[in-house]
Scaffold this active site. Sequence first.
Site, PDB file in Angstrom:
ATOM      1  N   HIS A 397       0.845  -1.198   0.000  1.00 39.54           N
ATOM      2  CA  HIS A 397       0.000   0.000   0.000  1.00 39.54           C
ATOM      3  C   HIS A 397       0.881   1.248   0.000  1.00 39.54           C
ATOM      4  CE1 HIS A 397      -3.821  -1.951   1.929  1.00 39.54           C
ATOM      5  NE2 HIS A 397      -3.206  -2.790   1.116  1.00 39.54           N
ATOM      6  N   GLU A 490       2.920  -0.562   4.213  1.00 39.37           N
ATOM      7  CA  GLU A 490       2.677   0.814   3.774  1.00 39.37           C
ATOM      8  C   GLU A 490       4.022   1.389   3.366  1.00 39.37           C
ATOM      9  OE1 GLU A 490      -0.205   2.253   3.523  1.00 39.37           O
ATOM     10  OE2 GLU A 490      -1.558   0.973   4.675  1.00 39.37           O
TER      11      GLU A 490
END
Length: 632
Positions: A397, A490
Amino acid sequence: MWGLLLALATFAPAVGVSLGASGASVMGLASPATTEAPVSTPASRSGQAELSAGSENGTSEQHVRIRVIKKKRIILKKRKKLITPRPPVTARASVTTSPARTFDLPEKQEPDCPPLGLESLRVSDNQLDASSSQSFGLGPHRGRLNIQSGLEDGDLFDGAWCAEEQDAEPWLQVDARHPTRFSGIITQGRNSIWRYDWVTSYKVQFSNDSLTWWGSKNRSSGMDAVFPANSDPETPVLNLLPEPQVARFIRLLPQTWLQGGASCLRAEILACPVSDPNGLFPEVPVLGSSDTLDFRHHDYKAMRKLMKQVNEQCPNITRVYSIGKSHQGLKLYVMEMSDQPGEHELEDDGLVPDTVPNHHLPLPTYYTLPNATVAPETRAVIKWMERIPFVLSANLHGGELVVSYPFDMTRTPWAARELTPTPDEAVFRWLSTVYAGTNWAMQDPDRRPCHSQDFSLYGNIINGADWHTVPGSMNDFSYLHTNCFEVTVELSCDKFPHENELPQEWANNKDALLTYLEQVRMGIAGVVRDKDTEIGIADAVIAVDGINHDVTTAWGGDYWRLLTPGDYVVTASAEGYHAATRNCRVTFEEGPVPCNFHLTKTPKQRLRELLAAGAKVPPDLRRRLERLRGQN
């Protein structure tokens, strides 16, 4: 041999594939003999919007008014507003039009430049200044595009810069520190749980010394340009300058904002570095990687072409195939990289199955009904993961710098966040730390938090549910429905990095990706066989004492079980067999520790097989059966 997986997104990023989530890509690892690359699957924690100006991958509706300079012609593009704001409040802003010093512009100009780096944090907090701020939590350092407020909407973590209400001439200033060609501005309103504030129009000023300023002018009228801004708090609005300006400082001066609200905004500046022949400024650091790769955003067509080229160049170790179609009718391509592409094999003598039984939670009924409202991408990924014995996976992500691990959903209903570890907490913390510890950006001691939480205080890892609850995530699905262990990475504060930032993003994550891939060989592995026939036993359950989570064998009898170094008591059991237990020690040495089992059939199972084959019952079994009947 064992293979590796590539994270290859092969369909429009707006398409959703994961169980109840939205926007990222996945990397997975199958058992060592076969590894395949999953398609993009979604699950976005950061909740940031993508700025799109119309592409093959789709467009995002937004209020955008753009002036594009093209061969000395001015083209005005207008798009319809999404929301009509209430009457704005107007404030005046002073503009000084005489520059203190100018720089020669390059003869050839492009209409746009890459981001200066407010969102990605290349622009530091001390490069941002403002006329006033309502509080520290609404200071200029919070005026970054896509910055998020905290869950509690606390003062220190609010999502925008906001000027004081009595400030009649508010401004937000950015110091580029070098001669820079400014070409455009992107703005958003305030990200907040309780407040709705956004700027509806603004002017722009430039300076070389922060004392004398000049404004951006309309080419037709020669008057100061007033740029239309937001009609909602989240949609990014892009404005290109009528004429790019070379300067060191840039100011945004809000002119109007939502009635009843405050002058609040988040911004990104489009800017190209300009060479300084006089050597008055230090050289601008060059972002990049030493790897000669094709660093650009690939759409569906380009990605499909790239996968085909890789397959043609490496036909002996790659295989490209489709696992289904998206809701747009596009094939969902994946790439397998292995020494035996298309074949499943042990490290042992035997075969790895192409189907893996699952003894964990079954799929909810609403996923299996013929008329279930489940995206075709989701169905394709579910079937694919049930078919391939994946061991380790990661979905990638953007929008934060942290590695989160399951569980992602809290046990307490309606709890916004709650520490919810799995029985394999030690393994997941190990996997997450391996990635975070080798990621350049996460290990930068000088970096500031992306949004409201400083994950560096926790080693840049976090239990997903303790961050905020996400029902139906890929991490939870993989752990509860398959044998696969999966985390969410992330990668960057910038959710949608510009093309020129891709080399740096690759450099930040290259070592971390490779090190994470190697963890597929951590733990124990082996084959569960019939003691008499040496045939592998499918559906055997591998249980580890003290860890309430089992894995199952494939039809060849092979299994992989990720474990951290230590001593374990492992039990293998299967229907119709006596269970067997042995001690297995996992060391820090490379490679899985062999932990094989031979199971003996129960007398009842032997009798079933003999009767099924029409054979006569041996005297010893007949006498035992008679004794059992007598006891009953």
